[in-house]
Design a protein around this motif. Sequence first.
Motif, PDB file in Angstrom:
ATOM      1  N   VAL A 192       0.849  -1.188   0.000  1.00 27.20           N
ATOM      2  CA  VAL A 192       0.000   0.000   0.000  1.00 27.20           C
ATOM      3  C   VAL A 192       0.887   1.240   0.000  1.00 27.20           C
ATOM      4  N   GLN A 193       0.558   2.166  -0.884  1.00 33.80           N
ATOM      5  CA  GLN A 193       1.297   3.427  -0.976  1.00 33.80           C
ATOM      6  C   GLN A 193       0.416   4.581  -0.496  1.00 33.80           C
ATOM      7  N   ILE A 194       1.020   5.509   0.245  1.00 33.13           N
ATOM      8  CA  ILE A 194       0.335   6.731   0.661  1.00 33.13           C
ATOM      9  C   ILE A 194       0.636   7.817  -0.364  1.00 33.13           C
ATOM     10  N   ARG A 195      -0.422   8.433  -0.917  1.00 33.11           N
ATOM     11  CA  ARG A 195      -0.280   9.504  -1.893  1.00 33.11           C
ATOM     12  C   ARG A 195      -0.903  10.769  -1.306  1.00 33.11           C
ATOM     13  N   HIS A 196      -0.270  11.930  -1.551  1.00 35.22           N
ATOM     14  CA  HIS A 196      -0.758  13.094  -0.804  1.00 35.22           C
ATOM     15  C   HIS A 196      -0.724  14.425  -1.531  1.00 35.22           C
ATOM     16  N   GLY A 197       0.344  14.826  -2.203  1.00 33.52           N
ATOM     17  CA  GLY A 197       0.379  16.121  -2.872  1.00 33.52           C
ATOM     18  C   GLY A 197       0.781  17.268  -1.976  1.00 33.52           C
ATOM     19  N   SER A 198       1.671  17.037  -1.024  1.00 33.43           N
ATOM     20  CA  SER A 198       1.982  18.059  -0.031  1.00 33.43           C
ATOM     21  C   SER A 198       3.386  18.624  -0.195  1.00 33.43           C
ATOM     22  N   ALA A 199       3.477  19.953  -0.056  1.00 34.94           N
ATOM     23  CA  ALA A 199       4.778  20.612   0.020  1.00 34.94           C
ATOM     24  C   ALA A 199       5.296  20.628   1.456  1.00 34.94           C
ATOM     25  N   LEU A 246       4.600   5.352  11.288  1.00 35.67           N
ATOM     26  CA  LEU A 246       4.045   4.817  12.529  1.00 35.67           C
ATOM     27  C   LEU A 246       3.159   3.605  12.256  1.00 35.67           C
ATOM     28  N   LEU A 247       2.561   3.554  11.069  1.00 32.82           N
ATOM     29  CA  LEU A 247       1.696   2.437  10.683  1.00 32.82           C
ATOM     30  C   LEU A 247       2.480   1.282  10.073  1.00 32.82           C
ATOM     31  N   GLY A 248       3.787   1.441   9.933  1.00 33.20           N
ATOM     32  CA  GLY A 248       4.594   0.394   9.326  1.00 33.20           C
ATOM     33  C   GLY A 248       4.574   0.420   7.803  1.00 33.20           C
ATOM     34  N   LEU A 249       4.045   1.476   7.213  1.00 32.79           N
ATOM     35  CA  LEU A 249       4.048   1.599   5.759  1.00 32.79           C
ATOM     36  C   LEU A 249       5.399   2.117   5.288  1.00 32.79           C
ATOM     37  N   ASP A 250       5.742   1.805   4.052  1.00 33.44           N
ATOM     38  CA  ASP A 250       7.090   2.134   3.595  1.00 33.44           C
ATOM     39  C   ASP A 250       7.130   2.874   2.269  1.00 33.44           C
ATOM     40  N   ALA A 251       5.974   3.280   1.722  1.00 33.26           N
ATOM     41  CA  ALA A 251       5.971   3.874   0.384  1.00 33.26           C
ATOM     42  C   ALA A 251       5.107   5.124   0.318  1.00 33.26           C
ATOM     43  N   THR A 252       5.661   6.173  -0.292  1.00 29.74           N
ATOM     44  CA  THR A 252       4.898   7.377  -0.577  1.00 29.74           C
ATOM     45  C   THR A 252       5.494   8.022  -1.819  1.00 29.74           C
ATOM     46  N   GLU A 253       5.079   9.257  -2.109  1.00 33.50           N
ATOM     47  CA  GLU A 253       5.544   9.884  -3.350  1.00 33.50           C
ATOM     48  C   GLU A 253       5.494  11.394  -3.236  1.00 33.50           C
ATOM     49  N   GLY A 254       6.031  12.079  -4.259  1.00 34.41           N
ATOM     50  CA  GLY A 254       6.026  13.530  -4.287  1.00 34.41           C
ATOM     51  C   GLY A 254       7.362  14.083  -4.726  1.00 34.41           C
ATOM     52  N   GLY A 255       7.751  15.213  -4.146  1.00 35.86           N
ATOM     53  CA  GLY A 255       9.016  15.831  -4.498  1.00 35.86           C
ATOM     54  C   GLY A 255       9.003  17.309  -4.196  1.00 35.86           C
ATOM     55  N   PRO A 256      10.185  17.913  -4.012  1.00 32.32           N
ATOM     56  CA  PRO A 256      10.273  19.320  -3.615  1.00 32.32           C
ATOM     57  C   PRO A 256       9.775  20.289  -4.677  1.00 32.32           C
ATOM     58  N   VAL A 257       9.855  19.908  -5.948  1.00 28.02           N
ATOM     59  CA  VAL A 257       9.366  20.754  -7.036  1.00 28.02           C
ATOM     60  C   VAL A 257       7.937  20.387  -7.413  1.00 28.02           C
ATOM     61  N   SER A 258       7.718  19.097  -7.651  1.00 31.33           N
ATOM     62  CA  SER A 258       6.439  18.650  -8.216  1.00 31.33           C
ATOM     63  C   SER A 258       5.277  18.756  -7.245  1.00 31.33           C
ATOM     64  N   TYR A 259       5.541  18.798  -5.948  1.00 32.02           N
ATOM     65  CA  TYR A 259       4.466  18.979  -4.985  1.00 32.02           C
ATOM     66  C   TYR A 259       4.499  20.368  -4.365  1.00 32.02           C
ATOM     67  N   CYS A 260       5.086  21.293  -5.110  1.00 37.87           N
ATOM     68  CA  CYS A 260       5.095  22.684  -4.681  1.00 37.87           C
ATOM     69  C   CYS A 260       4.516  23.588  -5.761  1.00 37.87           C
ATOM     70  N   PRO A 314       2.765  23.355  -8.679  1.00 34.83           N
ATOM     71  CA  PRO A 314       1.424  23.361  -9.278  1.00 34.83           C
ATOM     72  C   PRO A 314       0.277  23.599  -8.299  1.00 34.83           C
ATOM     73  N   TYR A 315       0.493  23.465  -6.986  1.00 39.12           N
ATOM     74  CA  TYR A 315      -0.636  23.297  -6.073  1.00 39.12           C
ATOM     75  C   TYR A 315      -0.869  24.411  -5.072  1.00 39.12           C
ATOM     76  N   GLY A 316      -0.137  25.490  -5.140  1.00 37.93           N
ATOM     77  CA  GLY A 316      -0.344  26.537  -4.163  1.00 37.93           C
ATOM     78  C   GLY A 316       0.738  27.591  -4.262  1.00 37.93           C
ATOM     79  N   ARG A 317       0.940  28.310  -3.185  1.00 34.59           N
ATOM     80  CA  ARG A 317       1.916  29.398  -3.173  1.00 34.59           C
ATOM     81  C   ARG A 317       3.002  29.174  -2.118  1.00 34.59           C
ATOM     82  N   THR A 318       3.126  27.948  -1.620  1.00 36.64           N
ATOM     83  CA  THR A 318       4.222  27.651  -0.700  1.00 36.64           C
ATOM     84  C   THR A 318       5.545  27.977  -1.381  1.00 36.64           C
ATOM     85  N   PRO A 319       6.396  28.792  -0.777  1.00 38.96           N
ATOM     86  CA  PRO A 319       7.676  29.111  -1.421  1.00 38.96           C
ATOM     87  C   PRO A 319       8.485  27.852  -1.716  1.00 38.96           C
ATOM     88  N   LEU A 320       9.144  27.842  -2.856  1.00 41.76           N
ATOM     89  CA  LEU A 320       9.961  26.688  -3.224  1.00 41.76           C
ATOM     90  C   LEU A 320      11.050  26.446  -2.184  1.00 41.76           C
TER      91      LEU A 320
END
Length: 457
Positions: free
Chosen positions: A107-114, A125-139, A141-147
């Motif tokens: 199971v992968q956790i997907r989120h879209g967060s900067a 904490l749940l013992g999961l080991d997979a997620t996704e994103g990145g410092p550019v790609s989740y910053c 397109p989705y808001g005004r959080t400074p890079l």
Amino acid sequence: MTTLTQRPLPFGRFVADAQARGALVVQPRMGFSDPALMRAGLLATKTAADPVVGTVTIDSYTRVSDEPSAVRALNNGVPLNGFPITSYSPHTSRWILDGVRDAGFPVQIRHGSARPQGIVAALALLGLDATEGGPVSYCLPYGRTPLLDSVRNWQESCDFLAGLRAMGTEPHLETFGGCMLGQLCPPGLLVAISALEALFFHRAGLRSISLSYAQQTNAAQDREAVHALRRLAGELLPDTDWHIVLYTYMGLYPRTRRGSLDLLERSAELAVETGAARLIVKTTAESHRIPTIAENVEALRVASSAAARHRARLTPRPEHTDLAQHTDFADNPVYAEARALVDAVLNLDDDLGQALLKAFARGYLDVPYCLHPDNAGRTRSHIDRSGRLTWSEIGAMPIGHVSEKGRRLTAAGLYDALSFVQRRHDRTAFPTVPRTSLPSAARRPSVHRQHTQEVAP
């Protein structure tokens, strides 16, 4: 038969094992705020195809660290567009996963967060080991959080995940860089950002990484792009377990059922042809509403079947084996563009986070039609007559010696480009009927952002 008592395989190992036996891993984009519905969705997708990966997508409030709003919505019985992992107790989240996640179903956790620190801590904490994103790609397109903040946040999150390796866990992190804005970003830039984010993860100590690319407007160009991404991964990621994850087209989706399924099948075929190991699918409901569990199951089955059929058709005959082994499919224009961008960024600073900041400040990386304050906004793209995505303006990006400039895109042309794939596949669904005779849903591209299950497109 997999039993519920089997310990889960590391995410990267599961995908590698599937690829070794010639199977494409398929994965939905699914998240619900109701724990019972989220568990039911995982159970249904678990048996939809083989092999399949489960997804828990996080809601929009949690994505921006607005936990009070998420809790208020839950208390008022308001459904969210994903699972608020930091608002529920770990006991609730463990109940969702209990007897579901196992050796045959990661199971992968997907989120879209900067700002992913809280999400990453919760999944660990749940013992999961997979997620996704990145410092550019989740910053961008989705808001005004400074890079600058996003780079810092993602460095902290990567350091935390890499630290889990000392505890016997092999965390997996997927770049989202190959999916910037979902559409109208030429593949050279998508491939470069995906590769740079993967290298960012690697330098933080992660050794299980996937690199993303989203299906675009021309199949031949997409093949070039995935081969280019594979070549860059091989060059930049030594001592790393990596694979390519392909996304079914992420722009305006066909409105007809037949057009939607046709596009999904083409993405599965593209994955097989290019050696991608995992495919993120889309459903027939994408252009209308958030898909149901049943529609996700159907998409997984359709994609898996299409991949198996195409793999059988492409099984090489003995006389073609040597030719395939000696053909450098990555020696193509997309690779040349991506390599030029990657080299320019890496030459800016030994610290990759700082190099990314300088690259955007100088316009070396510049995402077309992206309104984020840290994006220069001087580049433009267009779709040529063959459907290839090319540049019309390159701004300050150092690719003038390897790219061809096309005509400038007008406002009307932008509208047509945004709906290019949608119109093409909906017309395929009604090949003998004039466009004006199509059902209204098939001929009117939406001017609003599509509703999808995932916070990030």
